[in-house]
Design an enzyme around this catalytic site. Structure first.
Site, short mmCIF file in Angstrom:
data_model
loop_
_atom_site.label_atom_id
_atom_site.label_comp_id
_atom_site.label_asym_id
_atom_site.label_seq_id
_atom_site.Cartn_x
_atom_site.Cartn_y
_atom_site.Cartn_z
N HIS A 288 0.74 -1.23 -0.13
CA HIS A 288 -0.10 0.01 -0.02
C HIS A 288 0.90 1.24 -0.08
O HIS A 288 2.03 1.10 0.65
CB HIS A 288 -0.83 0.07 1.23
CG HIS A 288 -0.43 0.32 2.44
ND1 HIS A 288 -0.26 1.61 2.96
CD2 HIS A 288 0.26 -0.61 3.34
CE1 HIS A 288 0.31 1.24 4.40
NE2 HIS A 288 0.56 -0.17 4.48
N GLU B 270 -5.30 1.00 2.88
CA GLU B 270 -4.76 0.25 3.81
C GLU B 270 -4.89 1.25 5.21
O GLU B 270 -5.34 0.45 6.27
CB GLU B 270 -3.31 -0.17 3.82
CG GLU B 270 -2.61 -0.52 4.90
CD GLU B 270 -3.29 -1.96 5.24
OE1 GLU B 270 -2.97 -2.26 6.70
OE2 GLU B 270 -3.72 -2.60 4.53
#
Length: 211
Positions: A70, A209
């Site tokens: 992420h 995330e």
């Protein structure tokens, strides 16, 4: 740095050549394999809007492997602009509020970065449950109208920090858990190409995330 006999170099990041950049609708089969779905429109369209990026090696291979990291980071977001031009905010992800008072920040706007500071004063540190509801950000605006010329509701905010070299080949920067993850998968794809990998490798830089 080595993981499973795959060594990652410390050299500066370089763009990977000869790879095909694709959007998140590249493969229904890939989504079925990793997300257990048989349709892809809603997920991939949403991913495209949220600025996910996929880099693919051997896109025509029937065997597909995804490496994902992420790229988003925690921070703040403008929730209100007061009449005096100061900004009120909410958190984006699991911030530690006590680390923000007195910190210089960067506000990411559609027209570029605007700089500000999270106000700090003695009584603020006496708050038992210090949180973003106590924060005010000063960007130097004279009033609300002046502030709105520079920032908008919903603009994200991150700490104004730098990458600094330390001793013995080490360095410090914000959000390294995010940045290094993306760097590692890009280096892994580059190494896979150098070693003659034939299967499809999908390197996904994702968002969502932290936030």
């Amino acid at each position: 740095f080595c993981v499973n006999n795959l060594c990652i170099s410390r050299n500066s990041f370089q763009c990977i050549g000869n790879f095909k950049a694709v959007n998140m609708r590249a493969s229904a089969a890939l989504e079925t394999r990793f997300f257990g779905k048989t349709t892809y429109k809603s997920y991939f369209l949403r991913g495209l809007q949220r600025q996910n990026l996929v880099c693919v090696l051997n896109p025509d291979s029937d065997v597909k492997i995804m490496l994902s990291a992420h790229a988003d980071e925690i921070g703040l977001m403008i929730s209100n602009i007061r009449e005096d031009g100061r900004l009120q905010v909410i958190d984006r992800g699991g911030i530690v509020p006590a680390t923000y008072p007195g910190r210089q920040v960067r506000i990411k706007t559609k027209n570029g970065e605007v700089y500000g500071v999270v106000e700090a004063y003695r009584d603020l540190f006496k708050e038992e449950n210090l949180g973003t509801k106590h924060f005010l950000i000063d960007i130097g605006a004279k009033d609300r109208e002046d502030a709105l010329k520079n920032v908008s509701l919903g603009d994200p905010i991150v700490p104004d920090t730098h990458i600094r070299k330390m001793k013995n080949g080490k360095f410090t920067a914000r959000a390294l858990d995010d940045r290094l993850g993306v760097y590692i998968i890009m280096e892994a794809i580059k190494r896979a190409k150098e070693l003659g990998c034939k299967v499809g490798v999908y390197g996904a830089s994702t968002t969502g995330e932290e936030t």
